[in-house]
Design a protein around this motif. Structure first.
Motif, PDB file in Angstrom:
ATOM      1  N   PHE A  29     -34.651  65.323  16.106  1.00  0.00           N
ATOM      2  CA  PHE A  29     -33.415  65.750  14.879  1.00  0.00           C
ATOM      3  C   PHE A  29     -33.904  66.840  14.059  1.00  0.00           C
ATOM      4  O   PHE A  29     -33.241  67.595  13.712  1.00  0.00           O
ATOM      5  CB  PHE A  29     -33.354  64.284  14.314  1.00  0.00           C
ATOM      6  N   THR A  30     -35.162  66.756  13.656  1.00  0.00           N
ATOM      7  CA  THR A  30     -35.680  67.942  12.439  1.00  0.00           C
ATOM      8  C   THR A  30     -35.819  69.144  13.138  1.00  0.00           C
ATOM      9  O   THR A  30     -35.834  70.015  12.465  1.00  0.00           O
ATOM     10  CB  THR A  30     -37.066  67.340  11.839  1.00  0.00           C
ATOM     11  N   ALA A  31     -35.818  69.281  14.405  1.00  0.00           N
ATOM     12  CA  ALA A  31     -35.669  70.754  15.141  1.00  0.00           C
ATOM     13  C   ALA A  31     -34.408  71.585  14.835  1.00  0.00           C
ATOM     14  O   ALA A  31     -34.336  72.581  14.977  1.00  0.00           O
ATOM     15  CB  ALA A  31     -35.796  70.676  16.601  1.00  0.00           C
ATOM     16  N   LYS A  32     -33.403  71.000  14.396  1.00  0.00           N
ATOM     17  CA  LYS A  32     -32.095  71.454  13.888  1.00  0.00           C
ATOM     18  C   LYS A  32     -32.181  72.442  12.646  1.00  0.00           C
ATOM     19  O   LYS A  32     -31.283  73.372  12.424  1.00  0.00           O
ATOM     20  CB  LYS A  32     -31.174  70.493  13.679  1.00  0.00           C
ATOM     21  N   ALA A  33     -33.304  72.329  12.063  1.00  0.00           N
ATOM     22  CA  ALA A  33     -33.527  73.213  10.752  1.00  0.00           C
ATOM     23  C   ALA A  33     -35.114  73.308  10.379  1.00  0.00           C
ATOM     24  O   ALA A  33     -35.810  72.526  11.080  1.00  0.00           O
ATOM     25  CB  ALA A  33     -33.006  72.603   9.634  1.00  0.00           C
ATOM     26  N   HIS A  34     -35.364  74.501   9.925  1.00  0.00           N
ATOM     27  CA  HIS A  34     -36.549  74.700   9.633  1.00  0.00           C
ATOM     28  C   HIS A  34     -37.149  74.676   8.119  1.00  0.00           C
ATOM     29  O   HIS A  34     -38.302  75.116   7.770  1.00  0.00           O
ATOM     30  CB  HIS A  34     -37.265  76.391  10.224  1.00  0.00           C
ATOM     31  N   ASP A  35     -36.398  74.162   7.458  1.00  0.00           N
ATOM     32  CA  ASP A  35     -36.608  73.883   6.185  1.00  0.00           C
ATOM     33  C   ASP A  35     -36.690  72.702   5.409  1.00  0.00           C
ATOM     34  O   ASP A  35     -36.476  72.527   4.107  1.00  0.00           O
ATOM     35  CB  ASP A  35     -35.457  74.892   5.419  1.00  0.00           C
ATOM     36  N   TRP A  36     -37.350  71.779   6.013  1.00  0.00           N
ATOM     37  CA  TRP A  36     -37.307  70.304   5.587  1.00  0.00           C
ATOM     38  C   TRP A  36     -38.468  70.259   4.658  1.00  0.00           C
ATOM     39  O   TRP A  36     -39.621  70.848   4.765  1.00  0.00           O
ATOM     40  CB  TRP A  36     -37.844  69.437   6.959  1.00  0.00           C
ATOM     41  N   VAL A  37     -38.147  69.629   3.534  1.00  0.00           N
ATOM     42  CA  VAL A  37     -39.272  69.477   2.372  1.00  0.00           C
ATOM     43  C   VAL A  37     -39.197  67.668   2.122  1.00  0.00           C
ATOM     44  O   VAL A  37     -38.163  67.150   2.401  1.00  0.00           O
ATOM     45  CB  VAL A  37     -38.713  70.221   1.227  1.00  0.00           C
ATOM     46  N   LEU A  38     -40.411  67.561   1.599  1.00  0.00           N
ATOM     47  CA  LEU A  38     -40.523  66.148   0.909  1.00  0.00           C
ATOM     48  C   LEU A  38     -39.622  65.857  -0.079  1.00  0.00           C
ATOM     49  O   LEU A  38     -39.770  66.638  -1.029  1.00  0.00           O
ATOM     50  CB  LEU A  38     -41.892  65.771   0.990  1.00  0.00           C
ATOM     51  N   PHE A  39     -38.700  64.861   0.156  1.00  0.00           N
ATOM     52  CA  PHE A  39     -37.850  64.662  -1.021  1.00  0.00           C
ATOM     53  C   PHE A  39     -38.276  63.277  -1.806  1.00  0.00           C
ATOM     54  O   PHE A  39     -38.411  63.372  -3.034  1.00  0.00           O
ATOM     55  CB  PHE A  39     -36.510  64.338  -0.480  1.00  0.00           C
ATOM     56  N   ASP A  40     -38.750  62.218  -1.209  1.00  0.00           N
ATOM     57  CA  ASP A  40     -39.148  61.534  -1.964  1.00  0.00           C
ATOM     58  C   ASP A  40     -40.360  60.484  -0.828  1.00  0.00           C
ATOM     59  O   ASP A  40     -39.879  60.653   0.356  1.00  0.00           O
ATOM     60  CB  ASP A  40     -38.157  60.351  -2.295  1.00  0.00           C
ATOM     61  N   THR A  41     -40.951  59.378  -1.449  1.00  0.00           N
ATOM     62  CA  THR A  41     -41.798  58.769  -0.387  1.00  0.00           C
ATOM     63  C   THR A  41     -41.616  57.327  -1.161  1.00  0.00           C
ATOM     64  O   THR A  41     -41.563  57.111  -2.777  1.00  0.00           O
ATOM     65  CB  THR A  41     -43.281  59.091  -0.593  1.00  0.00           C
ATOM     66  N   ILE A  42     -42.089  56.291  -0.352  1.00  0.00           N
ATOM     67  CA  ILE A  42     -42.116  54.931  -1.205  1.00  0.00           C
ATOM     68  C   ILE A  42     -43.325  54.426  -0.209  1.00  0.00           C
ATOM     69  O   ILE A  42     -43.348  54.142   1.108  1.00  0.00           O
ATOM     70  CB  ILE A  42     -40.914  53.882  -0.488  1.00  0.00           C
ATOM     71  N   THR A  43     -44.493  53.959  -0.997  1.00  0.00           N
ATOM     72  CA  THR A  43     -45.692  53.172  -0.634  1.00  0.00           C
ATOM     73  C   THR A  43     -45.499  51.933  -0.271  1.00  0.00           C
ATOM     74  O   THR A  43     -44.926  51.255  -1.214  1.00  0.00           O
ATOM     75  CB  THR A  43     -46.793  53.579  -1.640  1.00  0.00           C
ATOM     76  N   CYS A  44     -45.838  51.570   0.779  1.00  0.00           N
ATOM     77  CA  CYS A  44     -45.592  50.333   1.446  1.00  0.00           C
ATOM     78  C   CYS A  44     -47.007  49.540   1.644  1.00  0.00           C
ATOM     79  O   CYS A  44     -48.099  50.305   2.102  1.00  0.00           O
ATOM     80  CB  CYS A  44     -44.784  50.126   2.718  1.00  0.00           C
ATOM     81  N   GLU A  45     -47.199  48.155   1.745  1.00  0.00           N
ATOM     82  CA  GLU A  45     -48.354  47.247   1.891  1.00  0.00           C
ATOM     83  C   GLU A  45     -48.464  47.143   3.406  1.00  0.00           C
ATOM     84  O   GLU A  45     -49.601  46.793   3.606  1.00  0.00           O
ATOM     85  CB  GLU A  45     -48.104  46.266   1.174  1.00  0.00           C
ATOM     86  N   SER A  46     -47.484  47.259   4.330  1.00  0.00           N
ATOM     87  CA  SER A  46     -47.775  46.790   5.638  1.00  0.00           C
ATOM     88  C   SER A  46     -46.849  47.604   6.467  1.00  0.00           C
ATOM     89  O   SER A  46     -45.821  48.380   6.076  1.00  0.00           O
ATOM     90  CB  SER A  46     -47.416  45.538   5.888  1.00  0.00           C
ATOM     91  N   LYS A  47     -46.899  47.824   7.822  1.00  0.00           N
ATOM     92  CA  LYS A  47     -46.048  48.515   8.784  1.00  0.00           C
ATOM     93  C   LYS A  47     -44.640  47.591   8.915  1.00  0.00           C
ATOM     94  O   LYS A  47     -43.797  48.619   8.597  1.00  0.00           O
ATOM     95  CB  LYS A  47     -46.830  48.620  10.018  1.00  0.00           C
ATOM     96  N   SER A  48     -44.785  46.601   8.777  1.00  0.00           N
ATOM     97  CA  SER A  48     -43.442  45.709   8.844  1.00  0.00           C
ATOM     98  C   SER A  48     -42.576  45.968   7.602  1.00  0.00           C
ATOM     99  O   SER A  48     -41.310  46.096   7.646  1.00  0.00           O
ATOM    100  CB  SER A  48     -43.568  44.628   9.023  1.00  0.00           C
ATOM    101  N   GLN A  49     -43.300  45.923   6.567  1.00  0.00           N
ATOM    102  CA  GLN A  49     -42.451  46.388   5.361  1.00  0.00           C
ATOM    103  C   GLN A  49     -41.874  47.845   5.206  1.00  0.00           C
ATOM    104  O   GLN A  49     -40.674  48.059   5.012  1.00  0.00           O
ATOM    105  CB  GLN A  49     -43.497  46.523   3.993  1.00  0.00           C
TER     106      GLN A  49
END
Length: 93
Positions: free
Chosen positions: A38-58
């Motif tokens: 999906f991300t191959a459709k553009a070359h200008d991807w930038v980090l917009f936001d992150t959410i730190t989680c306690e586990s993989k399932s979360q």
């Protein structure tokens, strides 16, 4: 430590949501034209936001929830209102 990350492409005016335990390695994947889909459709991807989680399932649950909302406004509100992130984290503990 796992995280949910949201990338933004100005060219496409689209968001991409994913989760990972190694953000730097995952960004290398998104930057590699051979590996990405999906991300191959553009070359200008930038980090917009992150959410730190306690586990993989979360992280997977939060990622699925964000994708199910199908809303740019919801994603922009996640960044603007920290309490939404906190509610998500406690909902998917």
């Amino acid at each position: 430590m796992y995280c949910v990350y949201i990338l933004y492409s100005k060219k496409l005016d689209r968001f991409y949501t994913g989760s990972t335990s190694d953000f730097d390695k995952r960004m290398e994947f998104h930057d590699s034209p051979e590996a990405r889909k999906f991300t191959a459709k553009a070359h200008d991807w930038v980090l917009f936001d992150t959410i730190t989680c306690e586990s993989k399932s979360q992280a997977l649950s939060i990622e699925k929830h964000i994708k199910s909302m199908k809303s740019k406004i919801y994603i922009r509100n996640l960044k603007q209102y920290v309490e939404i992130k906190e509610k998500l984290k406690s909902k998917f503990e």
